[in-house]
Design a protein around this motif. Structure first.
Motif, PDB file in Angstrom:
ATOM      1  N   ASP A  51       0.813  -1.224   0.000  1.00 10.57           N
ATOM      2  CA  ASP A  51       0.000   0.000   0.000  1.00 10.57           C
ATOM      3  C   ASP A  51       0.846   1.274   0.000  1.00 10.57           C
ATOM      4  OD1 ASP A  51      -2.362  -1.378  -0.107  1.00 10.57           O
ATOM      5  OD2 ASP A  51      -2.618  -1.437   2.072  1.00 10.57           O
ATOM      6  N   ASP A  52       1.940   1.299   0.781  1.00 10.03           N
ATOM      7  CA  ASP A  52       2.753   2.521   0.835  1.00 10.03           C
ATOM      8  C   ASP A  52       3.449   2.785  -0.503  1.00 10.03           C
ATOM      9  OD1 ASP A  52       4.289   0.230   1.275  1.00 10.03           O
ATOM     10  OD2 ASP A  52       5.830   1.322   2.394  1.00 10.03           O
ATOM     11  N   VAL A  53       3.921   1.720  -1.161  1.00  6.64           N
ATOM     12  CA  VAL A  53       4.565   1.871  -2.470  1.00  6.64           C
ATOM     13  C   VAL A  53       3.535   2.304  -3.499  1.00  6.64           C
ATOM     14  CG1 VAL A  53       5.787   0.645  -4.316  1.00  6.64           C
ATOM     15  CG2 VAL A  53       6.367   0.204  -1.936  1.00  6.64           C
ATOM     16  N   ARG A  54       2.325   1.746  -3.414  1.00  2.76           N
ATOM     17  CA  ARG A  54       1.246   2.107  -4.347  1.00  2.76           C
ATOM     18  C   ARG A  54       0.928   3.596  -4.240  1.00  2.76           C
ATOM     19  NH1 ARG A  54      -2.297  -1.523  -2.902  1.00  2.76           N
ATOM     20  NH2 ARG A  54      -1.763  -2.914  -4.599  1.00  2.76           N
ATOM     21  N   ALA A  55       0.834   4.106  -3.017  1.00  6.84           N
ATOM     22  CA  ALA A  55       0.508   5.525  -2.821  1.00  6.84           C
ATOM     23  C   ALA A  55       1.616   6.425  -3.378  1.00  6.84           C
ATOM     24  CB  ALA A  55       0.299   5.804  -1.342  1.00  6.84           C
ATOM     25  N   ARG A  56       2.875   6.053  -3.118  1.00  2.86           N
ATOM     26  CA  ARG A  56       3.985   6.867  -3.631  1.00  2.86           C
ATOM     27  C   ARG A  56       4.068   6.788  -5.151  1.00  2.86           C
ATOM     28  NH1 ARG A  56       6.700   5.120   1.203  1.00  2.86           N
ATOM     29  NH2 ARG A  56       7.641   3.358   0.111  1.00  2.86           N
ATOM     30  N   LEU A  57       3.769   5.600  -5.727  1.00  2.78           N
ATOM     31  CA  LEU A  57       3.800   5.441  -7.179  1.00  2.78           C
ATOM     32  C   LEU A  57       2.718   6.296  -7.841  1.00  2.78           C
ATOM     33  CD1 LEU A  57       4.988   4.049  -9.650  1.00  2.78           C
ATOM     34  CD2 LEU A  57       3.442   2.147  -9.254  1.00  2.78           C
ATOM     35  N   ALA A  99       9.534   4.571  -6.280  1.00  2.00           N
ATOM     36  CA  ALA A  99       8.409   4.603  -5.337  1.00  2.00           C
ATOM     37  C   ALA A  99       8.677   3.747  -4.108  1.00  2.00           C
ATOM     38  CB  ALA A  99       7.138   4.137  -6.032  1.00  2.00           C
ATOM     39  N   THR A 100       9.605   2.791  -4.198  1.00  2.18           N
ATOM     40  CA  THR A 100       9.880   1.940  -3.034  1.00  2.18           C
ATOM     41  C   THR A 100      10.691   2.662  -1.969  1.00  2.18           C
ATOM     42  OG1 THR A 100      11.863   1.039  -4.083  1.00  2.18           O
ATOM     43  CG2 THR A 100       9.822  -0.205  -4.353  1.00  2.18           C
ATOM     44  N   VAL A 101      11.386   3.723  -2.346  1.00  2.00           N
ATOM     45  CA  VAL A 101      12.212   4.462  -1.397  1.00  2.00           C
ATOM     46  C   VAL A 101      11.321   5.413  -0.601  1.00  2.00           C
ATOM     47  CG1 VAL A 101      14.164   6.038  -1.149  1.00  2.00           C
ATOM     48  CG2 VAL A 101      14.177   4.310  -2.944  1.00  2.00           C
TER      49      VAL A 101
END
Length: 140
Positions: A51-57, A99-101
């Motif tokens: 979810d956190d990577v999805r939001a940043r992406l 986005a993973t960072v």
């Protein structure tokens, strides 16, 4: 499976490739062949992304993200379809890696005592300069 990081991999079935005619120079081939690639990846429905990577992406994608949450990457730099496919895939991988960072949270800081004193001192100086410009009534 397309490996993004040690923990994140995207299944090739989640990607949708469409071939379109490229714009720009290309000689006789430009109107005959569909060499440009439109790579589509459904960010909101992807089970591969946390979810956190999805939001940043979604934030990083900007205008490349549709209202339905589909990331669209168009590649037409090269003259061959295969090189454009690889270019689009590389750009997707790079975007997901960025986005993973997780961003480093900002630590609020206070102004130092010296900087506060310098600021007030310059305000006092400016005030006296402007005060001297004012005409004093009755003094002539």
């Amino acid at each position: 499976m397309i490996r993004i990081t040690d923990h994140i991999s995207i299944d090739e079935g989640e990607l949708d490739e469409r071939f379109i005619r490229a714009s720009g120079p290309g000689g006789q081939n430009v109107n005959k062949l569909a060499t440009a690639v439109q790579l589509r990846f459904d960010v909101r429905r992807s089970p591969s992304l946390p979810d956190d990577v999805r939001a940043r992406l979604e934030k990083l994608a900007g205008s490349r993200l549709t209202h339905a949450g589909v990331l669209v990457i168009t590649a037409q730099r090269h003259r061959t379809q295969e090189r454009n496919r690889q270019d689009a895939l590389d750009r997707l991988i790079e975007l997901v890696r960025r986005a993973t960072v997780a961003p480093v949270p900002r630590r609020p800081t206070k102004p130092t005592k010296g900087s506060r004193e310098r600021r007030l001192d310059s305000k006092r100086r400016r005030s006296t300069i402007k005060g001297m410009r004012r005409a004093r009534p009755g003094v002539e």
